[in-house]
Design a protein around this motif. Structure first.
Motif, PDB file in Angstrom:
ATOM      1  N   LEU A 157       0.850  -1.309   0.159  1.00  0.00           N
ATOM      2  CA  LEU A 157      -0.156  -0.010  -0.105  1.00  0.00           C
ATOM      3  C   LEU A 157       0.610   1.292   0.122  1.00  0.00           C
ATOM      4  CD1 LEU A 157      -3.009  -1.211   2.614  1.00  0.00           C
ATOM      5  CD2 LEU A 157      -2.885  -1.016  -0.009  1.00  0.00           C
ATOM      6  N   LYS A 158       1.966   1.153   0.539  1.00  0.00           N
ATOM      7  CA  LYS A 158       2.907   2.236   0.520  1.00  0.00           C
ATOM      8  C   LYS A 158       3.300   2.712  -0.729  1.00  0.00           C
ATOM      9  CE  LYS A 158       6.955   4.105   3.317  1.00  0.00           C
ATOM     10  NZ  LYS A 158       7.988   3.649   4.205  1.00  0.00           N
ATOM     11  N   GLU A 159       3.583   1.679  -1.605  1.00  0.00           N
ATOM     12  CA  GLU A 159       3.841   1.800  -3.080  1.00  0.00           C
ATOM     13  C   GLU A 159       2.569   2.811  -3.670  1.00  0.00           C
ATOM     14  OE1 GLU A 159       5.874  -0.785  -5.517  1.00  0.00           O
ATOM     15  OE2 GLU A 159       5.835  -2.572  -3.938  1.00  0.00           O
ATOM     16  N   GLN A 185      -3.607  -7.804 -11.243  1.00  0.00           N
ATOM     17  CA  GLN A 185      -2.460  -8.200 -11.513  1.00  0.00           C
ATOM     18  C   GLN A 185      -1.340  -7.374 -11.087  1.00  0.00           C
ATOM     19  OE1 GLN A 185      -3.387 -11.260 -12.537  1.00  0.00           O
ATOM     20  NE2 GLN A 185      -1.392 -11.724 -12.327  1.00  0.00           N
ATOM     21  N   GLU A 186      -1.105  -6.078 -11.003  1.00  0.00           N
ATOM     22  CA  GLU A 186      -0.303  -5.255 -10.621  1.00  0.00           C
ATOM     23  C   GLU A 186      -0.167  -5.278  -9.154  1.00  0.00           C
ATOM     24  OE1 GLU A 186      -0.320  -1.025 -12.025  1.00  0.00           O
ATOM     25  OE2 GLU A 186      -0.853  -0.458  -9.824  1.00  0.00           O
ATOM     26  N   VAL A 187      -1.210  -5.330  -8.557  1.00  0.00           N
ATOM     27  CA  VAL A 187      -1.244  -5.435  -6.923  1.00  0.00           C
ATOM     28  C   VAL A 187      -0.561  -6.745  -6.495  1.00  0.00           C
ATOM     29  CG1 VAL A 187      -2.586  -4.934  -4.888  1.00  0.00           C
ATOM     30  CG2 VAL A 187      -2.994  -3.727  -6.840  1.00  0.00           C
ATOM     31  N   LYS A 188      -1.062  -7.765  -7.248  1.00  0.00           N
ATOM     32  CA  LYS A 188      -0.487  -9.051  -6.812  1.00  0.00           C
ATOM     33  C   LYS A 188       1.050  -9.217  -6.871  1.00  0.00           C
ATOM     34  CE  LYS A 188      -4.736 -11.477  -8.427  1.00  0.00           C
ATOM     35  NZ  LYS A 188      -5.330 -12.177  -9.669  1.00  0.00           N
ATOM     36  N   GLN A 189       1.515  -8.480  -8.230  1.00  0.00           N
ATOM     37  CA  GLN A 189       2.817  -8.758  -8.309  1.00  0.00           C
ATOM     38  C   GLN A 189       3.649  -7.953  -7.079  1.00  0.00           C
ATOM     39  OE1 GLN A 189       4.711 -10.281 -10.569  1.00  0.00           O
ATOM     40  NE2 GLN A 189       2.737 -10.939 -11.196  1.00  0.00           N
ATOM     41  N   LYS A 190       3.208  -6.824  -6.661  1.00  0.00           N
ATOM     42  CA  LYS A 190       3.670  -6.150  -5.490  1.00  0.00           C
ATOM     43  C   LYS A 190       3.401  -6.787  -4.281  1.00  0.00           C
ATOM     44  CE  LYS A 190       2.616  -1.571  -7.482  1.00  0.00           C
ATOM     45  NZ  LYS A 190       3.731  -1.189  -8.132  1.00  0.00           N
ATOM     46  N   LEU A 191       2.495  -7.549  -3.815  1.00  0.00           N
ATOM     47  CA  LEU A 191       2.331  -8.268  -2.806  1.00  0.00           C
ATOM     48  C   LEU A 191       3.380  -9.804  -2.806  1.00  0.00           C
ATOM     49  CD1 LEU A 191      -1.570  -8.610  -2.758  1.00  0.00           C
ATOM     50  CD2 LEU A 191      -0.042  -7.657  -1.086  1.00  0.00           C
ATOM     51  N   LYS A 192       3.673 -10.233  -3.963  1.00  0.00           N
ATOM     52  CA  LYS A 192       4.453 -11.448  -4.211  1.00  0.00           C
ATOM     53  C   LYS A 192       5.827 -10.943  -3.763  1.00  0.00           C
ATOM     54  CE  LYS A 192       5.518 -13.064  -8.410  1.00  0.00           C
ATOM     55  NZ  LYS A 192       5.389 -13.664  -9.485  1.00  0.00           N
ATOM     56  N   LYS A 193       6.120  -9.619  -4.311  1.00  0.00           N
ATOM     57  CA  LYS A 193       7.470  -9.253  -4.420  1.00  0.00           C
ATOM     58  C   LYS A 193       7.912  -8.952  -2.890  1.00  0.00           C
ATOM     59  CE  LYS A 193       8.166  -4.904  -4.676  1.00  0.00           C
ATOM     60  NZ  LYS A 193       8.352  -3.430  -5.245  1.00  0.00           N
ATOM     61  N   HIS A 194       6.945  -8.358  -2.205  1.00  0.00           N
ATOM     62  CA  HIS A 194       7.348  -8.006  -0.693  1.00  0.00           C
ATOM     63  C   HIS A 194       7.330  -9.223   0.199  1.00  0.00           C
ATOM     64  CE1 HIS A 194       7.565  -3.944  -1.158  1.00  0.00           C
ATOM     65  NE2 HIS A 194       6.344  -3.656  -1.790  1.00  0.00           N
ATOM     66  N   PHE A 195       6.143 -10.247  -0.215  1.00  0.00           N
ATOM     67  CA  PHE A 195       6.308 -11.620   0.573  1.00  0.00           C
ATOM     68  C   PHE A 195       7.424 -12.381   0.465  1.00  0.00           C
ATOM     69  CE2 PHE A 195       5.401 -16.069   0.814  1.00  0.00           C
ATOM     70  CZ  PHE A 195       4.475 -16.169   2.047  1.00  0.00           C
ATOM     71  N   LEU A 196       8.193 -12.312  -0.639  1.00  0.00           N
ATOM     72  CA  LEU A 196       9.381 -13.320  -0.914  1.00  0.00           C
ATOM     73  C   LEU A 196      10.363 -12.594  -0.435  1.00  0.00           C
ATOM     74  CD1 LEU A 196       9.142 -14.190  -4.675  1.00  0.00           C
ATOM     75  CD2 LEU A 196       8.699 -15.552  -2.663  1.00  0.00           C
TER      76      LEU A 196
END
Length: 233
Positions: A130-132, A213-224
């Motif tokens: 969300l900060k992004e 899709q854009e939000v999912k990519q950000k979530l995945k990046k931060h999760f990893l």
């Protein structure tokens, strides 16, 4: 320790079908762990992260109060929604179109053995995402999930969480409102918390729609990053 995570996007999928699929992955990991202990093996356990979008559904956790659902059976049908009592922690929540639901089914023994830390990292993943988008989201003391304007009369929840764990294997997860129809939250007391509003990312940004899709990519990046993990092929 296996720090690779298999990420799958299930698209739009029925809640019960997804729950059954989660259970099958969960049981597979549990059975492998039991076999490792019984037979003194050291086979690595897999980790999964599922993204999904559900049709309208209300789910009630083990410790939930059914009176927090404000619709009867005929009203549920009218709203084209279904209801399930499920085996996660937490009270009642809503899932529906425009909401990103994430189910990490991971063996925490591959990472750390601390459920409290696990939940805080899931919250941090959402906060960083969300900060992004320029939003200052926070954790709220004593209330699992992610919030905006904590400690003010305008506090509102943007992401709900509820998990189950057994032998350090997790299932269920989080639900982030991105383009959600917030009217569906009017029919429950969300997570059993009264007098607190619910919001969605598109509402906060004043936009009709945010690309999921854009939000999912950000979530995945931060999760990893937070779990110091890699995505497996």
């Amino acid at each position: 320790m296996n720090k690779e995570i298999k990420v799958a996007d299930l698209g739009q999928k029925d809640y019960k079908e997804t729950w059954d699929f989660q259970e099958s992955l969960f049981e597979e990991i549990l059975n492998l762990k039991i076999r490792n202990r019984r037979e003194s093996l050291n086979l690595s356990t897999p980790n999964h992260f599922l993204f999904v979008e559900h049709p309208h559904v209300y789910t009630l956790g083990k410790s939930g109060d059914l009176s927090n659902l404000l619709l009867d059976e005929s009203q549920l049908k009218e709203k084209k929604a279904v209801f399930y009592k499920i085996n996660r922690g937490g009270d009642i929540t809503y899932h529906g179109p425009g909401q990103i639901v994430g189910y990490p089914i991971i063996d925490l023994e591959n990472f750390f053995t601390d459920i409290h830390k696990y939940l805080r990292l899931l919250e941090e993943m959402v906060i960083l995402t969300l900060k992004e988008y320029g939003l200052n989201a926070e954790q709220s003391k004593g209330e699992t999930g992610v919030w905006l304007d904590v400690g003010t009369p305008f506090a509102r929840k943007i992401c709900a969480m509820g998990v189950r764990a057994s032998r350090w294997v997790t299932m269920h997860g989080f639900a982030l409102n991105v383009n959600a129809d917030l009217g569906y939250f009017d029919h429950i007391v969300p997570c059993g918390i009264k007098d607190k509003a619910v919001t969605s990312l598109n509402v906060e940004l004043g936009k009709k729609e945010i690309p999921l899709q854009e939000v999912k990519q950000k979530l995945k990046k931060h999760f990893l990053e937070l779990f110091e993990a890699e995505e497996s092929n």
